[in-house]
Design an enzyme around this catalytic site. Structure first.
Site, PDB file in Angstrom:
ATOM      1  N   GLU A   1      -3.986 -30.522 -41.089  1.00 16.22           N
ATOM      2  CA  GLU A   1      -4.727 -30.052 -39.914  1.00 16.22           C
ATOM      3  C   GLU A   1      -5.115 -28.586 -40.128  1.00 16.22           C
ATOM      4  OE1 GLU A   1      -5.737 -32.091 -37.279  1.00 16.22           O
ATOM      5  OE2 GLU A   1      -5.066 -33.417 -38.879  1.00 16.22           O
TER       6      GLU A   1
ATOM      7  N   TYR B   1     -34.611 -51.114  12.453  1.00 17.04           N
ATOM      8  CA  TYR B   1     -33.276 -50.604  12.744  1.00 17.04           C
ATOM      9  C   TYR B   1     -33.230 -50.119  14.180  1.00 17.04           C
ATOM     10  CZ  TYR B   1     -29.063 -47.737  11.915  1.00 17.04           C
ATOM     11  OH  TYR B   1     -27.809 -47.188  11.965  1.00 17.04           O
TER      12      TYR B   1
ATOM     13  N   ARG C   1     -12.599 -29.048 -22.542  1.00 19.09           N
ATOM     14  CA  ARG C   1     -13.827 -28.263 -22.726  1.00 19.09           C
ATOM     15  C   ARG C   1     -15.038 -28.857 -22.012  1.00 19.09           C
ATOM     16  NH1 ARG C   1     -14.232 -27.591 -28.946  1.00 19.09           N
ATOM     17  NH2 ARG C   1     -12.539 -29.122 -28.992  1.00 19.09           N
TER      18      ARG C   1
ATOM     19  N   GLY D   1     -11.991 -42.827 -28.687  1.00 21.80           N
ATOM     20  CA  GLY D   1     -12.850 -43.106 -27.535  1.00 21.80           C
ATOM     21  C   GLY D   1     -13.924 -42.069 -27.290  1.00 21.80           C
TER      22      GLY D   1
ATOM     23  N   LYS E   1     -13.117 -37.167 -19.945  1.00 23.96           N
ATOM     24  CA  LYS E   1     -14.191 -37.033 -20.929  1.00 23.96           C
ATOM     25  C   LYS E   1     -14.814 -38.373 -21.327  1.00 23.96           C
ATOM     26  CE  LYS E   1     -13.192 -35.783 -25.242  1.00 23.96           C
ATOM     27  NZ  LYS E   1     -12.915 -34.843 -26.358  1.00 23.96           N
TER      28      LYS E   1
ATOM     29  N   ALA F   1      -6.700 -40.986 -24.643  1.00 26.07           N
ATOM     30  CA  ALA F   1      -5.825 -40.422 -23.606  1.00 26.07           C
ATOM     31  C   ALA F   1      -6.092 -38.952 -23.328  1.00 26.07           C
ATOM     32  CB  ALA F   1      -4.365 -40.628 -23.993  1.00 26.07           C
TER      33      ALA F   1
ATOM     34  N   ARG G   1     -37.614 -50.488  -3.159  1.00 18.32           N
ATOM     35  CA  ARG G   1     -36.151 -50.398  -3.070  1.00 18.32           C
ATOM     36  C   ARG G   1     -35.471 -51.751  -3.279  1.00 18.32           C
ATOM     37  NH1 ARG G   1     -35.025 -47.530   2.388  1.00 18.32           N
ATOM     38  NH2 ARG G   1     -32.897 -48.052   1.741  1.00 18.32           N
TER      39      ARG G   1
HETATM   40  C1  UD1 Z   1      -7.801 -35.312 -34.989  1.00 21.43           C
HETATM   41  C2  UD1 Z   1      -7.143 -35.438 -36.371  1.00 21.43           C
HETATM   42  C3  UD1 Z   1      -7.953 -34.610 -37.375  1.00 21.43           C
HETATM   43  C4  UD1 Z   1      -9.397 -35.098 -37.377  1.00 21.43           C
HETATM   44  C5  UD1 Z   1      -9.986 -35.039 -35.974  1.00 21.43           C
HETATM   45  C6  UD1 Z   1     -11.324 -35.693 -35.955  1.00 21.43           C
HETATM   46  C7  UD1 Z   1      -4.762 -35.693 -36.025  1.00 21.43           C
HETATM   47  C8  UD1 Z   1      -3.436 -35.025 -35.999  1.00 21.43           C
HETATM   48  N1  UD1 Z   1      -5.804 -34.942 -36.307  1.00 21.43           N
HETATM   49  O1  UD1 Z   1      -7.694 -33.953 -34.620  1.00 21.43           O
HETATM   50  O2  UD1 Z   1      -7.400 -34.764 -38.669  1.00 21.43           O
HETATM   51  O3  UD1 Z   1     -10.157 -34.298 -38.261  1.00 21.43           O
HETATM   52  O4  UD1 Z   1      -9.146 -35.756 -35.043  1.00 21.43           O
HETATM   53  O5  UD1 Z   1     -11.923 -35.475 -34.720  1.00 21.43           O
HETATM   54  O6  UD1 Z   1      -4.816 -36.880 -35.822  1.00 21.43           O
HETATM   55  N2  UD1 Z   1      -5.533 -38.583 -28.318  1.00 21.43           N
HETATM   56  C9  UD1 Z   1      -4.724 -39.383 -27.555  1.00 21.43           C
HETATM   57  N3  UD1 Z   1      -3.459 -38.988 -27.285  1.00 21.43           N
HETATM   58  C10 UD1 Z   1      -2.950 -37.837 -27.767  1.00 21.43           C
HETATM   59  C11 UD1 Z   1      -3.771 -37.017 -28.555  1.00 21.43           C
HETATM   60  C12 UD1 Z   1      -5.066 -37.427 -28.819  1.00 21.43           C
HETATM   61  O7  UD1 Z   1      -5.142 -40.445 -27.094  1.00 21.43           O
HETATM   62  O8  UD1 Z   1      -1.780 -37.563 -27.491  1.00 21.43           O
HETATM   63  C13 UD1 Z   1      -6.906 -39.017 -28.599  1.00 21.43           C
HETATM   64  C14 UD1 Z   1      -7.948 -38.088 -27.999  1.00 21.43           C
HETATM   65  O9  UD1 Z   1      -8.310 -38.505 -26.698  1.00 21.43           O
HETATM   66  C15 UD1 Z   1      -9.099 -38.212 -28.971  1.00 21.43           C
HETATM   67  C16 UD1 Z   1      -8.418 -38.500 -30.294  1.00 21.43           C
HETATM   68  O10 UD1 Z   1      -7.123 -38.986 -29.979  1.00 21.43           O
HETATM   69  O11 UD1 Z   1      -9.942 -39.290 -28.665  1.00 21.43           O
HETATM   70  C17 UD1 Z   1      -8.320 -37.287 -31.171  1.00 21.43           C
HETATM   71  O12 UD1 Z   1      -7.607 -36.295 -30.511  1.00 21.43           O
HETATM   72  P1  UD1 Z   1      -7.957 -34.774 -30.698  1.00 21.43           P
HETATM   73  O13 UD1 Z   1      -7.016 -33.980 -29.904  1.00 21.43           O
HETATM   74  O14 UD1 Z   1      -9.388 -34.562 -30.491  1.00 21.43           O
HETATM   75  O15 UD1 Z   1      -7.587 -34.610 -32.234  1.00 21.43           O
HETATM   76  P2  UD1 Z   1      -7.889 -33.381 -33.131  1.00 21.43           P
HETATM   77  O16 UD1 Z   1      -6.847 -32.380 -32.920  1.00 21.43           O
HETATM   78  O17 UD1 Z   1      -9.296 -32.981 -32.960  1.00 21.43           O
END
Ligand code: UD1
Ligand code: CA
Length: 452
Positions: free
Chosen positions: A152, A385, A15, A101, A22, A10, A331
């Site tokens: 975290e 054409y 970035r 994802g 993404k 989600a 083509r």
């Molecule tokens: C998360 C983990 C962290 C881990 C890291 C690995 C948590 C709190 N932290 O951190 O321990 O080391 O991943 O990459 O879980 N996503 C959603 N909905 C949300 C938030 C996130 O679908 O509300 C999805 C993102 O699209 C992504 C994944 O969850 O695919 C991880 O989210 P991200 O924000 O990257 O997590 P980190 O803070 O990096």
């Protein structure tokens, strides 16, 4: 025990600095999310659930072919909140595998080990040791080495930050536990998010042992956050594919200058020169040579075909022993029978060319049907054409089309016809006929050119 899989997808991916979500960015021609889906779909599951949010419409449109349950997370309130959106669709008796994802290169084999590791205790985590753990959640263990929590980065103490074992985010856990724990999550932390990682401590408090396995390679747990990371994974993945092809007997003149963005089916003794891109679904027969700088997409290339440098071929069937290029464009909708030659600066569109026929120089053949053993001279144009509609040109067997001929479609040319050079054909020509339309030549003797 049955398995359900939840893929978290989600997040926006700020970035990437992109209007494309993404997870839709392509890696080797496939959306990041689709790579994860492919690894997931190799398991026999009760269901794959994808939690999506940012760019929802685009995602549902582009990935409508995935066999999944799409679950919307309207607001991204954290990984725990994301899993909570999908968990009610998962049977309570199931084990749940959680994936991201945006971590595209996770392998089926590692996931299989992760699932196996959860069999005894009901909970397993995929962790990894990395030199620079910045940004990741750290794995906290007690004196006995048992996992007690995940902290975290932003909530960690100085000492906890020095831990190099990180949370990859991927885990297997019993659905019935998640259903209970997720309702008790709080967002009282430095990011104000509902952390999925907080369930670790809840499990430990209930006396559950968290099993862990370490990933085989760092790339398979690597998430994509920006375009630099995307390009690093792309290069890695391309090298893996190149090695695989070379192991199967393909000669790649330089594996670093070869890209496969899709699926390639191969015969024996194929040589591919540098900077060639293969895209979509392509099959190449035996003894095929592909020169440098070719782009081949969704095509079937027969045995003993030679493709000379700088050709573009899309959605076409190339018969055995054909010779294409250099600088040819084939083509969509083109079918070349065996032994056809398509030469330099020739464009073929939606046409069938019969066995042994040649279009060797500077021509455009569109919406046409050409018989066998026909020779199409340099600079021949099918005028298909009229500014509004496309029309068909039919040319029989053993026809000789002189250079600089225009064929005004719709028009039919019978077998064995000879067309004189420079002819504009506007009417059908019966078989065994010579046709020529040409202003009479005048020779003016002693003609003096004007002078300044
Ligand atoms: C998360 C983990 C962290 C881990 C890291 C690995 C948590 C709190 N932290 O951190 O321990 O080391 O991943 O990459 O879980 N996503 C959603 N909905 C949300 C938030 C996130 O679908 O509300 C999805 C993102 O699209 C992504 C994944 O969850 O695919 C991880 O989210 P991200 O924000 O990257 O997590 P980190 O803070 O990096
Ligand atoms: Ca991340």
């Amino acid at each position: 025990m049955s398995l359900s899989i939840i893929i978290l997808a989600a997040g926006q991916g700020t970035r990437m600095k992109s209007s494309l979500p993404k997870i839709l960015h392509p890696l080797a021609g496939r959306a990041l999310l689709e790579h994860v889906y492919i690894a997931a779909s190799r398991f026999d599951t009760d269901g794959i659930h994808i939690v999506y949010g940012y760019g929802g419409e685009q995602i549902l449109e582009q990935l409508s072919h995935l066999q999944v349950n799409w679950v919307e997370q309207a607001e991204q309130l954290g990984t725990g909140h994301a899993v909570a959106q999908a968990i009610n669709d998962v049977p309570s008796v199931d084990d749940v595998l959680i994936l991201y994802g945006d971590v595209p290169l996770i392998t089926h084999e590692t996931l299989d080990s992760l699932i196996t590791a959860s069999k005894d205790s009901g909970f397993s985590l995929l962790t990894s040791y990395i030199d620079d753990p910045r940004g990741y959640g750290r794995i906290i263990r007690d004196d006995k080495g048992d996992i007690t929590s995940i902290v975290e980065e932003k909530d960690a103490t100085e000492e906890q930050r020095s831990v190099c074992e990180i949370n990859t985010g991927m885990m297997t856990v019993k659905a019935k536990w998640l259903k209970k724990w997720l309702t008790n999550l709080s967002n009282d932390n430095s990011q104000g998010e509902y952390y999925l990682t907080d369930v670790i401590k809840m499990a430990v408090d209930e006396g559950i042992v968290i099993e862990s396995i370490k990933s085989e390679s760092v790339v398979e747990i690597q998430g994509v956050n920006d375009r630099r990371q995307l390009s690093e994974l792309e290069r890695y993945y391309q090298m893996v594919q190149a090695h695989h092809l070379m192991n199967q007997g393909v000669t790649l003149m330089d594996p670093q200058r070869f890209d496969l963005r899709g699926d390639l089916e191969i015969g024996k003794d194929i040589t591919i020169d540098i900077n060639t891109i293969i895209e979509g679904s392509v099959s190449i027969g035996n003894n095929v040579n592909i020169g440098p700088n070719c782009h081949i997409k969704d095509a079937d290339i027969g045995d003993n075909v030679s493709i000379l440098p700088n050709c573009v071929i899309e959605n076409a069937v190339i018969g055995k022993h054909c010779k294409i290029g250099p600088f040819a464009r084939v083509r969509p909708g083109t079918r070349l029978a065996a032994n056809v030659h398509i030469g330099n600066f020739v464009e073929i569109k939606k046409s069938e060319i019969g066995k042994g026929s040649k279009v060797n120089h500077l021509s455009y053949i569109g919406d046409s049907e050409v018989g066998k053993d026909t020779n199409i001279g340099a600079g021949t144009i099918t005028c298909n054409y009229d500014g509004a509609n496309k029309h068909k040109t039919t040319i029989g067997d053993n026809v000789f089309v002189g250079s600089d001929t225009q064929l005004i479609a719709p028009v039919n040319i019978g077998d064995n016809v000879t067309i004189g050079a420079g002819t504009t054909v506007t009417k059908d020509v019966e078989k065994d006929t010579l046709t020529v339309s040409r202003a009479e030549q005048k020779n003016i003797k002693g003609w003096k050119r004007p002078k300044k």
